[in-house]
Design a protein around this motif. Structure first.
Motif, short mmCIF file in Angstrom:
data_model
loop_
_atom_site.label_atom_id
_atom_site.label_comp_id
_atom_site.label_asym_id
_atom_site.label_seq_id
_atom_site.Cartn_x
_atom_site.Cartn_y
_atom_site.Cartn_z
N TYR A 116 4.79 -10.99 21.45
CA TYR A 116 5.64 -11.26 20.29
C TYR A 116 4.83 -11.91 19.16
CZ TYR A 116 9.09 -13.94 17.55
OH TYR A 116 9.83 -14.50 16.55
N GLN A 117 3.91 -12.80 19.50
CA GLN A 117 3.09 -13.48 18.50
C GLN A 117 2.22 -12.47 17.74
OE1 GLN A 117 3.46 -14.53 21.68
NE2 GLN A 117 4.77 -16.31 21.17
N GLN A 118 1.66 -11.50 18.45
CA GLN A 118 0.86 -10.47 17.79
C GLN A 118 1.72 -9.60 16.87
OE1 GLN A 118 -1.04 -8.35 21.00
NE2 GLN A 118 -2.45 -10.03 21.48
N LEU A 119 2.96 -9.36 17.28
CA LEU A 119 3.87 -8.59 16.44
C LEU A 119 4.11 -9.30 15.12
CD1 LEU A 119 5.93 -6.27 15.97
CD2 LEU A 119 7.64 -7.71 17.12
N LEU A 120 4.33 -10.63 15.17
CA LEU A 120 4.56 -11.38 13.94
C LEU A 120 3.37 -11.28 12.99
CD1 LEU A 120 6.22 -14.69 15.27
CD2 LEU A 120 7.35 -12.68 14.28
N ILE A 121 2.16 -11.38 13.54
CA ILE A 121 0.95 -11.30 12.71
C ILE A 121 0.85 -9.92 12.06
CG2 ILE A 121 -1.58 -11.29 12.76
CD1 ILE A 121 -1.36 -13.38 15.04
N MET A 122 1.07 -8.88 12.84
CA MET A 122 0.96 -7.52 12.31
C MET A 122 2.02 -7.26 11.25
SD MET A 122 -1.59 -5.85 13.34
CE MET A 122 -2.88 -6.02 14.57
N ARG A 123 3.25 -7.74 11.48
CA ARG A 123 4.31 -7.49 10.50
C ARG A 123 4.01 -8.22 9.19
NH1 ARG A 123 6.12 -2.99 11.19
NH2 ARG A 123 7.86 -3.42 9.78
N PHE A 124 3.40 -9.41 9.27
CA PHE A 124 3.04 -10.13 8.05
C PHE A 124 2.05 -9.31 7.23
CE2 PHE A 124 0.03 -12.77 5.74
CZ PHE A 124 0.87 -13.54 4.94
N PHE A 125 1.02 -8.79 7.88
CA PHE A 125 -0.01 -8.06 7.14
C PHE A 125 0.45 -6.67 6.71
CE2 PHE A 125 -2.82 -11.29 9.01
CZ PHE A 125 -3.48 -11.68 7.85
N VAL A 126 1.35 -6.05 7.46
CA VAL A 126 1.94 -4.79 6.98
C VAL A 126 2.72 -5.06 5.70
CG1 VAL A 126 3.71 -3.03 7.44
CG2 VAL A 126 2.07 -3.62 9.22
N GLY A 127 3.49 -6.16 5.68
CA GLY A 127 4.23 -6.53 4.48
C GLY A 127 3.32 -6.88 3.31
N PHE A 128 2.27 -7.65 3.57
CA PHE A 128 1.36 -8.08 2.51
C PHE A 128 0.67 -6.89 1.86
CE2 PHE A 128 -2.67 -9.60 0.81
CZ PHE A 128 -2.28 -10.73 0.11
N THR A 129 0.21 -5.93 2.66
CA THR A 129 -0.52 -4.79 2.11
C THR A 129 0.42 -3.73 1.53
OG1 THR A 129 -0.64 -3.89 4.38
CG2 THR A 129 -2.57 -5.07 3.54
N ALA A 130 1.69 -3.74 1.96
CA ALA A 130 2.66 -2.78 1.41
C ALA A 130 3.29 -3.28 0.12
CB ALA A 130 3.75 -2.49 2.44
N THR A 131 2.95 -4.50 -0.28
CA THR A 131 3.61 -5.11 -1.44
C THR A 131 3.41 -4.32 -2.72
OG1 THR A 131 3.91 -7.23 -2.57
CG2 THR A 131 1.66 -6.59 -2.11
N ALA A 132 2.25 -3.65 -2.84
CA ALA A 132 1.95 -2.92 -4.08
C ALA A 132 2.71 -1.60 -4.17
CB ALA A 132 0.44 -2.64 -4.17
N CYS A 133 3.28 -1.14 -3.07
CA CYS A 133 3.84 0.21 -3.04
C CYS A 133 5.11 0.34 -3.86
CB CYS A 133 4.09 0.64 -1.60
SG CYS A 133 4.88 2.27 -1.48
N TRP A 134 6.21 -0.28 -3.42
CA TRP A 134 7.48 0.00 -4.08
C TRP A 134 7.50 -0.48 -5.52
CZ3 TRP A 134 11.66 -2.43 -6.41
CH2 TRP A 134 12.78 -1.62 -6.58
N VAL A 135 7.12 -1.75 -5.76
CA VAL A 135 7.19 -2.26 -7.13
C VAL A 135 6.14 -1.58 -8.01
CG1 VAL A 135 8.21 -4.48 -6.57
CG2 VAL A 135 5.74 -4.24 -6.47
N GLY A 136 4.97 -1.28 -7.44
CA GLY A 136 3.94 -0.60 -8.22
C GLY A 136 4.35 0.81 -8.61
N ASN A 137 4.86 1.56 -7.65
CA ASN A 137 5.29 2.92 -7.94
C ASN A 137 6.52 2.93 -8.84
OD1 ASN A 137 3.31 4.34 -6.51
ND2 ASN A 137 4.38 4.04 -4.57
N MET A 138 7.41 1.94 -8.68
CA MET A 138 8.57 1.84 -9.56
C MET A 138 8.13 1.63 -11.00
SD MET A 138 11.84 1.92 -9.94
CE MET A 138 12.44 1.92 -8.24
N HIS A 139 7.11 0.81 -11.19
CA HIS A 139 6.56 0.60 -12.54
C HIS A 139 5.99 1.91 -13.09
CE1 HIS A 139 4.09 -0.83 -15.82
NE2 HIS A 139 2.99 -0.45 -15.19
N ILE A 140 5.28 2.65 -12.27
CA ILE A 140 4.68 3.92 -12.73
C ILE A 140 5.78 4.91 -13.12
CG2 ILE A 140 3.26 5.90 -12.06
CD1 ILE A 140 1.63 3.37 -12.39
N VAL A 141 6.77 5.10 -12.25
CA VAL A 141 7.84 6.07 -12.52
C VAL A 141 8.58 5.72 -13.81
CG1 VAL A 141 10.07 6.96 -11.71
CG2 VAL A 141 8.17 6.73 -10.10
N ASN A 142 8.89 4.45 -14.01
CA ASN A 142 9.68 4.04 -15.17
C ASN A 142 8.85 3.88 -16.44
OD1 ASN A 142 12.65 3.52 -14.38
ND2 ASN A 142 11.49 2.63 -12.68
#
Length: 501
Positions: free
Chosen positions: A121-147
């Motif tokens: 479970y501890q390893q899962l928490l670490i992985m989910r944190f870094f998946v979230g951190f590196t995915a941060t540029a995706c939705w808001v970044g692409n939303m900025h590009i589209v608009n």
């Protein structure tokens, strides 16, 4: 081709007033902008949705995820996701998007792969944190590009296409997990849920190459090989004519440009209230299905996709509807009323299963208008590209922070499937958000009565006739060619330079 042209006119994809030259340009923009942003957003949602699907397909038992551990793992993702969003979208206005966004896509793909091999479970928490951190540029970044590429008459439909990617990714993850659970369980000694994360990575990383090849950044900073120099200028001209200003740069005034008017505060409240209330169409719906013994694991995965399918249909319908009606708040209001009805049904709970299905799927339908909130904000912030990009991130950070806290308090996994506290919360928020929805329209009308009109100001600053505001369509029509717009702008620049000398 005539049939295709006629169909695009009927659905108003290319309005009748649009010249042949502009149609060809918008066609090219669609392929370049929507191809990468949609594929990138698809892979992100595929990777994010994988956790819920894996949880109900063996991960819970293998990693001992009892109690509220699923909530904590989800919140850990959102913690990483929130930290870098605002800086990321500000940096995105300065760095080449065609390299910046794909680089982060590769990183979150690698952390998704790492999730396939965790043992605690501890390893899962670490992985989910870094998946979230590196995915941060995706939705808001692409939303900025589209608009940043489309006029007001085009934004609703294009955001509908982009918005559909989220439920499509979630649906695909459900079908993928169903297939992995059925056909790959035990292959090479790995559980079916572990194969889901491996397959997600195999899909994600190659998609980053599409961004390097096709992502065009924003109009006045594009270096895309797919546009001619003339087309690059035409992209800027058509947006200026619709009141979308060119880049102003990142400097000390940015903070004041963002927080110095009512827009960021009103949209922060309106958007986050609306985004919160359809929450039961996700995890609560899935766990309600899982609580019914007549449904097998593959069937739970498949039935959970129905709400996502409803969101796809609703997103497309309301995206086109909002462009046709030339307003965003009306369809958002319809969605708000449906949210209230569905949450009341689930709060009562002692209703037939058919009514519960209606409520969960109805919330999926109500999710559709959520994709109009960001283009609505983009239109209100059309006068400042950098402030618009940062505002998109700030509003979304509010949603992320709330999603770190509210699911743990109002939707703890141990309360599934009844979730009485959660439905009280959603019903209360649904009532409040209905009262807040008209606020942006009321504030803008009040602003114009005081003589403040940012759209007119953009036109005047670029030497364009303010009468352009009264034209039937937005964008450059047959009655005013790109050459005329460019000539007007060049004359204005000469005047400014003469004054400077």
């Amino acid at each position: 081709m005539r049939i295709v042209d006629r169909f695009t006119e009927i659905i108003d994809w290319y309005p009748k007033h649009m010249s042949k030259e502009e149609r060809h340009l918008v066609f090219k923009i669609d392929w370049l902008v929507l191809s990468f942003t949609c594929i990138s957003y698809f892979t992100k949602n595929l990777d994010v949705s994988a956790l819920t699907n894996a949880y109900i397909s063996g991960m819970k038992e293998d990693l001992n995820l009892g109690g509220n551990r699923l909530n904590y793992a989800t919140s850990m993702y959102y913690v990483g996701y929130a930290i870098f969003q605002i800086p990321s979208n500000i940096v995105l206005t300065r760095l080449p998007a065609e390299y910046y966004l794909p680089a982060f896509e590769v990183m979150w793909g690698l952390f998704t792969l790492g999730t396939a091999f965790i043992t605690s479970y501890q390893q899962l928490l670490i992985m989910r944190f870094f998946v979230g951190f590196t995915a941060t540029a995706c939705w808001v970044g692409n939303m900025h590009i589209v608009n940043s590429w489309y006029t007001r008459q085009e934004l609703g439909k294009r955001n509908a296409i982009y918005g559909c990617v989220s439920p499509v990714g979630s649906m695909f993850a459900g079908y993928l997990q169903s297939a992995a659970y059925t056909h790959l369980r035990g292959v090479r000694g790995l559980a079916g849920w572990r194969w889901l994360f491996i397959i997600c990575t195999i899909i994600t990383i190659p998609c980053a190459l599409i961004g390097v090849l096709f992502c065009p950044n924003v109009p006045d900073r594009t270096r895309s090989r797919w546009f001619t120099e003339r087309e690059k200028q035409l992209c800027v001209d058509r947006l200026l004519k619709d009141g979308f200003a060119k880049t102003r740069g990142v400097d000390r005034t940015l903070f004041k440009r963002i927080f110095g008017n009512w827009r960021i505060y009103v949209f922060f409240v309106v958007a986050n209230l609306y985004w919160l209330t359809p929450y039961p169409s996700g995890i609560p719906y899935t766990l309600w299905l899982k609580s019914n013994p007549q449904y097998s694991v593959p069937m739970v995965n498949n039935l959970a996709t129905i709400a996502h399918g409803a969101t796809i249909v609703s997103t497309m319908f309301f995206g086109f509807y909002s462009d046709w009606r030339k307003n965003r708040w009306e369809p958002i209001c319809y969605g708000g009323i449906l949210i209230l009805v569905c949450n009341v049904l689930l709060l009562v709970w002692n209703v037939p299963n058919g009514a519960k299905f209606f409520a969960f799927i109805g919330l999926g339908v109500a999710n559709g208008p959520t994709n109009l909130l960001m283009p609505w904000l983009a239109e209100f912030m059309s006068h400042d590209l950098e402030a618009r990009s940062a505002s998109i991130a700030i509003v979304n950070v509010g949603w992320v922070v709330v999603n770190c806290i509210v699911p743990i308090i109002a939707w703890p996994t141990v309360s599934a499937p009844r979730y009485r506290g959660g439905y009280i919360w959603s019903t209360t928020m649904a009532v409040i958000q209905i009262f807040f929805l008209p606020l942006p329209v009321m504030m803008e009308r009040r602003e114009r009565k005081r003589g403040i009109d940012f759209r007119r100001k953009v036109l005047e600053e670029n030497g364009m006739a303010s009468a352009g505001l009264e034209e039937k369509g937005s964008g450059v029509g047959d009655d005013q060619s790109f050459e005329e717009v460019g000539k007007t702008m060049n004359e204005k620049e000469v005047e400014v330079n003469a004054v400077a000398v």
